[in-house]
Design a protein around this motif. Structure first.
Motif, PDB file in Angstrom:
ATOM      1  N   UNK A  25       0.836  -1.205   0.000  1.00 39.22           N
ATOM      2  CA  UNK A  25       0.000   0.000   0.000  1.00 39.22           C
ATOM      3  C   UNK A  25       0.868   1.251   0.000  1.00 39.22           C
ATOM      4  N   UNK A  26       0.396   2.263  -0.681  1.00 39.98           N
ATOM      5  CA  UNK A  26       1.089   3.551  -0.723  1.00 39.98           C
ATOM      6  C   UNK A  26       0.362   4.512   0.205  1.00 39.98           C
ATOM      7  N   UNK A  27       0.818   4.588   1.464  1.00 40.71           N
ATOM      8  CA  UNK A  27       0.209   5.459   2.465  1.00 40.71           C
ATOM      9  C   UNK A  27       1.143   6.639   2.685  1.00 40.71           C
ATOM     10  N   UNK A  28       0.685   7.828   2.370  1.00 38.04           N
ATOM     11  CA  UNK A  28       1.525   9.013   2.506  1.00 38.04           C
ATOM     12  C   UNK A  28       1.918   9.217   3.967  1.00 38.04           C
ATOM     13  N   UNK A  29       3.189   9.529   4.240  1.00 41.42           N
ATOM     14  CA  UNK A  29       3.603   9.799   5.625  1.00 41.42           C
ATOM     15  C   UNK A  29       2.771  10.889   6.287  1.00 41.42           C
ATOM     16  N   UNK A  30       2.283  11.822   5.495  1.00 37.69           N
ATOM     17  CA  UNK A  30       1.500  12.931   6.043  1.00 37.69           C
ATOM     18  C   UNK A  30       0.176  12.472   6.633  1.00 37.69           C
ATOM     19  N   UNK A  31      -0.272  11.265   6.280  1.00 37.12           N
ATOM     20  CA  UNK A  31      -1.519  10.719   6.837  1.00 37.12           C
ATOM     21  C   UNK A  31      -1.277   9.938   8.127  1.00 37.12           C
ATOM     22  N   UNK A  32      -0.028   9.799   8.523  1.00 33.08           N
ATOM     23  CA  UNK A  32       0.337   8.975   9.669  1.00 33.08           C
ATOM     24  C   UNK A  32       0.702   9.878  10.837  1.00 33.08           C
ATOM     25  N   UNK A  33       0.083   9.628  11.982  1.00 36.99           N
ATOM     26  CA  UNK A  33       0.391  10.377  13.195  1.00 36.99           C
ATOM     27  C   UNK A  33       0.914   9.420  14.257  1.00 36.99           C
ATOM     28  N   UNK A  34       2.007   9.770  14.900  1.00 37.21           N
ATOM     29  CA  UNK A  34       2.532   8.993  16.013  1.00 37.21           C
ATOM     30  C   UNK A  34       1.776   9.414  17.274  1.00 37.21           C
ATOM     31  N   UNK A  35       1.413   8.432  18.086  1.00 32.14           N
ATOM     32  CA  UNK A  35       0.588   8.699  19.267  1.00 32.14           C
ATOM     33  C   UNK A  35       1.189   8.023  20.497  1.00 32.14           C
ATOM     34  N   UNK A  36       0.843   8.479  21.696  1.00 34.46           N
ATOM     35  CA  UNK A  36       1.305   7.814  22.915  1.00 34.46           C
ATOM     36  C   UNK A  36       0.541   6.507  23.150  1.00 34.46           C
ATOM     37  N   UNK A  37       0.978   5.454  22.472  1.00 32.82           N
ATOM     38  CA  UNK A  37       0.270   4.190  22.489  1.00 32.82           C
ATOM     39  C   UNK A  37      -0.983   4.255  21.624  1.00 32.82           C
ATOM     40  N   UNK A  38      -1.584   3.095  21.397  1.00 30.83           N
ATOM     41  CA  UNK A  38      -2.871   3.073  20.704  1.00 30.83           C
ATOM     42  C   UNK A  38      -3.915   3.835  21.502  1.00 30.83           C
ATOM     43  N   UNK A  39      -3.748   3.885  22.821  1.00 26.41           N
ATOM     44  CA  UNK A  39      -4.695   4.636  23.658  1.00 26.41           C
ATOM     45  C   UNK A  39      -4.733   6.104  23.265  1.00 26.41           C
ATOM     46  N   UNK A  40      -3.573   6.672  22.939  1.00 25.43           N
ATOM     47  CA  UNK A  40      -3.549   8.060  22.493  1.00 25.43           C
ATOM     48  C   UNK A  40      -4.320   8.250  21.208  1.00 25.43           C
ATOM     49  N   UNK A  41      -4.233   7.277  20.299  1.00 22.91           N
ATOM     50  CA  UNK A  41      -4.993   7.353  19.055  1.00 22.91           C
ATOM     51  C   UNK A  41      -6.486   7.276  19.327  1.00 22.91           C
TER      52      UNK A  41
ATOM     53  N   UNK B 105       5.617  -2.570  24.757  1.00 20.41           N
ATOM     54  CA  UNK B 105       4.486  -2.101  25.572  1.00 20.41           C
ATOM     55  C   UNK B 105       4.853  -0.905  26.437  1.00 20.41           C
ATOM     56  N   UNK B 106       5.951  -0.999  27.168  1.00 20.23           N
ATOM     57  CA  UNK B 106       6.299   0.058  28.110  1.00 20.23           C
ATOM     58  C   UNK B 106       6.794   1.343  27.480  1.00 20.23           C
ATOM     59  N   UNK B 107       7.035   1.329  26.200  1.00 18.39           N
ATOM     60  CA  UNK B 107       7.499   2.538  25.505  1.00 18.39           C
ATOM     61  C   UNK B 107       6.348   3.489  25.201  1.00 18.39           C
ATOM     62  N   UNK B 108       5.121   2.982  25.266  1.00 18.32           N
ATOM     63  CA  UNK B 108       3.907   3.764  25.027  1.00 18.32           C
ATOM     64  C   UNK B 108       3.979   4.546  23.713  1.00 18.32           C
ATOM     65  N   UNK B 109       3.962   3.799  22.638  1.00 23.27           N
ATOM     66  CA  UNK B 109       4.078   4.391  21.314  1.00 23.27           C
ATOM     67  C   UNK B 109       3.137   3.669  20.355  1.00 23.27           C
ATOM     68  N   UNK B 110       2.340   4.448  19.643  1.00 26.98           N
ATOM     69  CA  UNK B 110       1.434   3.885  18.653  1.00 26.98           C
ATOM     70  C   UNK B 110       1.363   4.796  17.451  1.00 26.98           C
ATOM     71  N   UNK B 111       0.445   4.480  16.537  1.00 31.45           N
ATOM     72  CA  UNK B 111       0.235   5.381  15.419  1.00 31.45           C
ATOM     73  C   UNK B 111      -1.209   5.308  14.944  1.00 31.45           C
ATOM     74  N   UNK B 112      -1.544   6.301  14.160  1.00 33.10           N
ATOM     75  CA  UNK B 112      -2.896   6.476  13.634  1.00 33.10           C
ATOM     76  C   UNK B 112      -2.773   6.865  12.170  1.00 33.10           C
ATOM     77  N   UNK B 113      -3.521   6.183  11.308  1.00 36.03           N
ATOM     78  CA  UNK B 113      -3.615   6.564   9.897  1.00 36.03           C
ATOM     79  C   UNK B 113      -4.998   7.151   9.680  1.00 36.03           C
ATOM     80  N   UNK B 114      -5.037   8.345   9.117  1.00 33.89           N
ATOM     81  CA  UNK B 114      -6.300   9.076   8.978  1.00 33.89           C
ATOM     82  C   UNK B 114      -6.460   9.595   7.556  1.00 33.89           C
ATOM     83  N   UNK B 115      -7.698   9.854   7.147  1.00 37.31           N
ATOM     84  CA  UNK B 115      -7.901  10.555   5.883  1.00 37.31           C
ATOM     85  C   UNK B 115      -7.166  11.895   5.905  1.00 37.31           C
ATOM     86  N   UNK B 116      -6.662  12.297   4.781  1.00 40.26           N
ATOM     87  CA  UNK B 116      -5.807  13.490   4.713  1.00 40.26           C
ATOM     88  C   UNK B 116      -6.471  14.720   5.324  1.00 40.26           C
TER      89      UNK B 116
END
Length: 386
Positions: A88-104, A239-250
């Motif tokens: 898949x071609x997912x633009x980096x601009x559509x990707x947000x780093x979040x504090x775990x999936x919980x942040x997303x 798990x303990x690093x608390x890092x996730x991401x979110x892909x969203x419409x532009x």
């Protein structure tokens, strides 16, 4: 005034698996031998290359705030991951780093749900989903699903339960607590329903990578209008690093960035630079070896529990769990789990943690401990249930 807290707190239930884990650790600290099958946390430590990347970032002085959407290098690395693993071609601009999936989840609750609105979700399902919605004065609209549905939400059932205040659908694939996966056809049907209803589709994909011999398609292969939640916690073992991401419409990204700026400012800088090493070929080889070990644990635990009388009608194709019926032994899963923990040193999670539909007749086993410990847990269960 100490009891004058916000009324919404009365609707936000405790996360029972955390309570079970806390009590299990207390018993272990007191000298008890506990077989841990409660927490959805991989027992493997973070891969050494990731830890070394974190140390290197500190040596470089990477200790400052980052952009609210995450460092560009990590957003680009995730984009390359979608290209290499999914085509898949997912633009980096559509990707947000979040504090775990919980942040997303928190960002999406704030972005999509007005007071009084709700999202359809499975019952059973991950409990925090509905609580995030309650926090923004929305509601999780639970739809009962059972073995006949493979514990997943079909478009047909979703349409039957759609309400005037329904804002969309939230599903997980592979799912917690059941490990069940949505097919590409099921995902496409859910997307079509949301398009027709002018609703949003949210897909939790945090257990992607932990699927065993069965493909776990991403909703991103079907539409660029859905929201995808993912995490470094499960497959990547962070798990303990608390890092996730979110892909969203532009078009949603600027609003999500605004929320992130206010709610989080930024994610762990050290953690983001560490996560870059998670995509290195050598790291992926080790992560896939660990995935294969999880599969071996599932393949041992599933028939062992079935032979003891637990009702597990399907072999789950992903995640880290077996969702088991206990009708043969008890109709109070909370009491059943408490007795196993306090009297027999077996820690599992009651079904009440995951919803309401037949919850008191189910428990969740997590195969997040070594095979030798799973064997010990089964031996103890055999003695108890005999």
């Amino acid at each position: 005034m100490i009891n004058n807290f916000a009324r919404r707190l009365a609707d936000i239930e405790p996360f029972r698996v955390v309570e079970v884990l806390t009590r299990a650790k207390q018993l272990a600290a007191a000298g008890r031998d506990i077989v841990h099958m409660e927490a959805g946390e991989p027992d493997f430590t973070t891969v050494a290359a990731v830890i070394n990347a974190a140390k290197a970032s500190l040596d470089r002085g990477e200790t400052y705030y980052t952009p609210a959407a995450g460092i560009p290098e990590l957003r680009q690395a995730i984009s390359r991951y979608y290209r290499s693993d999914y085509g898949l071609d997912i633009a980096p601009e559509r990707i947000m780093i979040t504090p775990g999936a919980s942040g997303a989840l928190l960002l999406l609750a704030g972005l999509l749900v007005n007071p009084g609105e709700g999202m359809l979700m499975t019952d059973p399902g991950y409990p925090c989903n509905r609580h995030f919605l309650r926090l923004v004065e929305g509601e999780g609209q639970l739809v009962p699903v059972g073995p006949e549905d493979r514990f997943q939400l079909s478009a047909e059932k979703a349409e039957q339960h759609w309400r005037p205040n329904t804002k969309g659908i939230m599903v997980a694939s592979p799912a917690n607590p059941t490990g069940e996966i949505l097919t590409a056809t099921q995902l496409r049907d859910l997307h079509s329903l949301c398009e027709r209803k002018q609703g949003f589709l949210l897909v939790d994909e945090i257990y992607h990578g932990l699927n065993y011999g069965v493909d776990a398609p991403s909703i991103l292969s079907i539409t660029d209008k859905a929201f995808v939640i993912n995490s470094f916690s499960k497959y990547f073992g962070m798990t303990g690093w608390r890092l996730g991401w979110l892909v969203a419409p532009e078009e949603a990204v600027p609003q999500l960035e605004k929320l992130a700026q206010n709610l989080f400012i930024s994610m762990s800088t050290m953690g983001q630079y560490a996560a870059l090493a998670a995509f290195e070929p050598e790291t992926r080889v080790e992560l896939n070896r660990r995935r294969d070990e999880f599969a071996a644990r599932r393949d041992y635990l599933l028939p062992a529990l079935q032979s003891l009388g637990f009702d597990i009608p399907h072999c789950p194709a992903g995640a880290l769990y077996l969702y088991a019926g206990i009708e043969r032994f008890n109709t109070n899963s909370q009491q059943f789990c408490l007795d196993l923990l306090e009297n027999h040193g077996i820690a599992i999670t009651p079904g009440e943690d995951f919803g309401r539909y037949k919850a008191d007749q189910h428990v969740r086993f997590a195969y997040t401990t070594g095979l030798d410990r799973l064997e010990e847990g089964v031996a103890r269960l055999r003695r108890v249930l005999a």
